[in-house]
Write an enzyme that holds these catalytic residues in place. Structure first.
Site, PDB file in Angstrom:
ATOM      1  N   GLU A   1       0.831  -1.204   0.000  1.00 46.82           N
ATOM      2  CA  GLU A   1       0.000   0.000   0.000  1.00 46.82           C
ATOM      3  C   GLU A   1       0.866   1.255   0.000  1.00 46.82           C
ATOM      4  O   GLU A   1       1.647   1.459   0.932  1.00 46.82           O
ATOM      5  CB  GLU A   1      -0.899   0.012   1.235  1.00 46.82           C
ATOM      6  CG  GLU A   1      -1.765   1.256   1.343  1.00 46.82           C
ATOM      7  CD  GLU A   1      -2.569   1.302   2.634  1.00 46.82           C
ATOM      8  OE1 GLU A   1      -3.452   2.177   2.743  1.00 46.82           O
ATOM      9  OE2 GLU A   1      -2.318   0.478   3.539  1.00 46.82           O
TER      10      GLU A   1
ATOM     11  N   ASP B   1      -5.680   2.784  -1.555  1.00 49.21           N
ATOM     12  CA  ASP B   1      -6.279   3.589  -0.496  1.00 49.21           C
ATOM     13  C   ASP B   1      -6.518   4.996  -1.034  1.00 49.21           C
ATOM     14  O   ASP B   1      -5.577   5.756  -1.274  1.00 49.21           O
ATOM     15  CB  ASP B   1      -5.352   3.627   0.726  1.00 49.21           C
ATOM     16  CG  ASP B   1      -6.010   4.289   1.921  1.00 49.21           C
ATOM     17  OD1 ASP B   1      -6.560   5.401   1.765  1.00 49.21           O
ATOM     18  OD2 ASP B   1      -5.948   3.720   3.026  1.00 49.21           O
TER      19      ASP B   1
ATOM     20  N   GLN C   1      -9.659   1.137  -0.273  1.00 51.83           N
ATOM     21  CA  GLN C   1     -10.053   1.733   1.004  1.00 51.83           C
ATOM     22  C   GLN C   1     -10.462   3.182   0.782  1.00 51.83           C
ATOM     23  O   GLN C   1      -9.965   3.841  -0.152  1.00 51.83           O
ATOM     24  CB  GLN C   1      -8.925   1.651   2.026  1.00 51.83           C
ATOM     25  CG  GLN C   1      -8.618   0.229   2.474  1.00 51.83           C
ATOM     26  CD  GLN C   1      -7.482   0.139   3.462  1.00 51.83           C
ATOM     27  OE1 GLN C   1      -6.551   0.950   3.443  1.00 51.83           O
ATOM     28  NE2 GLN C   1      -7.534  -0.852   4.339  1.00 51.83           N
TER      29      GLN C   1
ATOM     30  N   GLU D   1     -11.899   2.790   6.027  1.00 56.85           N
ATOM     31  CA  GLU D   1     -10.765   2.992   6.937  1.00 56.85           C
ATOM     32  C   GLU D   1     -10.674   4.481   7.272  1.00 56.85           C
ATOM     33  O   GLU D   1      -9.824   5.204   6.762  1.00 56.85           O
ATOM     34  CB  GLU D   1      -9.452   2.496   6.312  1.00 56.85           C
ATOM     35  CG  GLU D   1      -8.341   2.426   7.345  1.00 56.85           C
ATOM     36  CD  GLU D   1      -6.960   2.195   6.737  1.00 56.85           C
ATOM     37  OE1 GLU D   1      -6.147   1.527   7.385  1.00 56.85           O
ATOM     38  OE2 GLU D   1      -6.707   2.698   5.626  1.00 56.85           O
TER      39      GLU D   1
END
Length: 253
Positions: free
Chosen positions: A138, A173, A199, A235
């Site tokens: 990530e 993300d 996310q 998240e």
């Protein structure tokens, strides 16, 4: 169809993980994920997952010392990094987790960091193959994780392509990647075949995804339109109680 996962590193983190799993089920989430569950008894976590029927999508390798954000791209810390990978896969397999996020660490610009990270990702991929699990990497933004080795989507894509491991993919993300370059729809489309998980959170606040720079419903519709069929992890850090802030869910499912 958008399927939402509750990230229990941020949501309901005021209670034991089994109770957080039950709260996620009650709130209407279709899956859960976590950060560092290692202090929780694995049997109790597995029992809560079985009770609710929620899959555990993933967990992180250990973050190391304060400010390190992981170990796998830190030259000289190889023994600790391998132990952290082993720990994550052992615990993850014990609770039926689908993937491990291998955290690189704060080694931007350090000689040998890229080679060290590659070696540990190969090590993780070997563990993943024997456990029937996946490996995620990530990109993190330089505000929240200064000096983090992996800070761009393009850098993550280069690693996945270079290593050629079928179990290795990218955690997209939207919070981090909006800060590190934006243009989320086009970049998602360009790297769709390499993305294993998504996310979301508001930017810049990292609160519920109903404010700030990102039009989350439009973004997720665009991801759905290009064939993304995985889960979307919530998240974010709630502005108040988790339950009070869940109204955003109706706008994306």
């Amino acid at each position: 169809m958008i399927r939402l996962s509750a990230n229990l590193g941020f949501l309901w983190n005021d209670r034991p993980l089994p109770d957080a799993i039950r709260a996620a089920k009650a709130a209407g989430f279709s899956a859960v994920e976590c950060h560092w569950p290692y202090g929780e008894e694995a049997g109790a976590v597995a029992a809560a997952l079985a009770e609710t029927g929620l899959p555990m999508l993933g967990l992180n390798t250990a973050k190391g010392r304060p400010g390190e954000f992981g170990l796998s791209a830190l030259p000289g810390r190889e023994e600790e990094a391998r132990a952290a990978i082993d720990e994550a896969f052992f615990y993850g397999a014990s609770i039926g987790a689908r993937a491990v996020h291998v955290m690189a660490g704060a080694s931007k610009g350090v000689a040998g960091a890229a080679e060290t990270f590659d070696a540990h990702l190969r090590y993780a991929c070997d563990r993943a193959a024997t456990r029937g699990m996946g490996v995620l990497i990530e990109p993190l933004n330089h505000r929240d994780a200064p000096g983090y080795f992996l800070d761009t989507l393009e850098g993550a894509a280069a690693i996945v392509r270079r290593l050629g491991c079928p179990d290795l993919s990218i955690m997209f993300d939207c919070y981090h990647l909006q800060i590190m370059g934006g243009d989320l729809i086009r970049r998602f489309e360009a790297h769709r075949d390499l993305i294993g998980h998504v996310q979301i959170a508001a930017v810049p606040s990292r609160a519920e995804p109903d404010e700030g720079e990102i039009d989350t419903p439009r973004l997720l519709r665009a991801f759905d339109a290009v064939g993304y069929a995985g889960f979307v992890g919530a998240e974010y850090r709630p502005r108040g109680s988790v339950e009070e802030g869940l109204g955003w869910m109706a706008s994306v499912v």
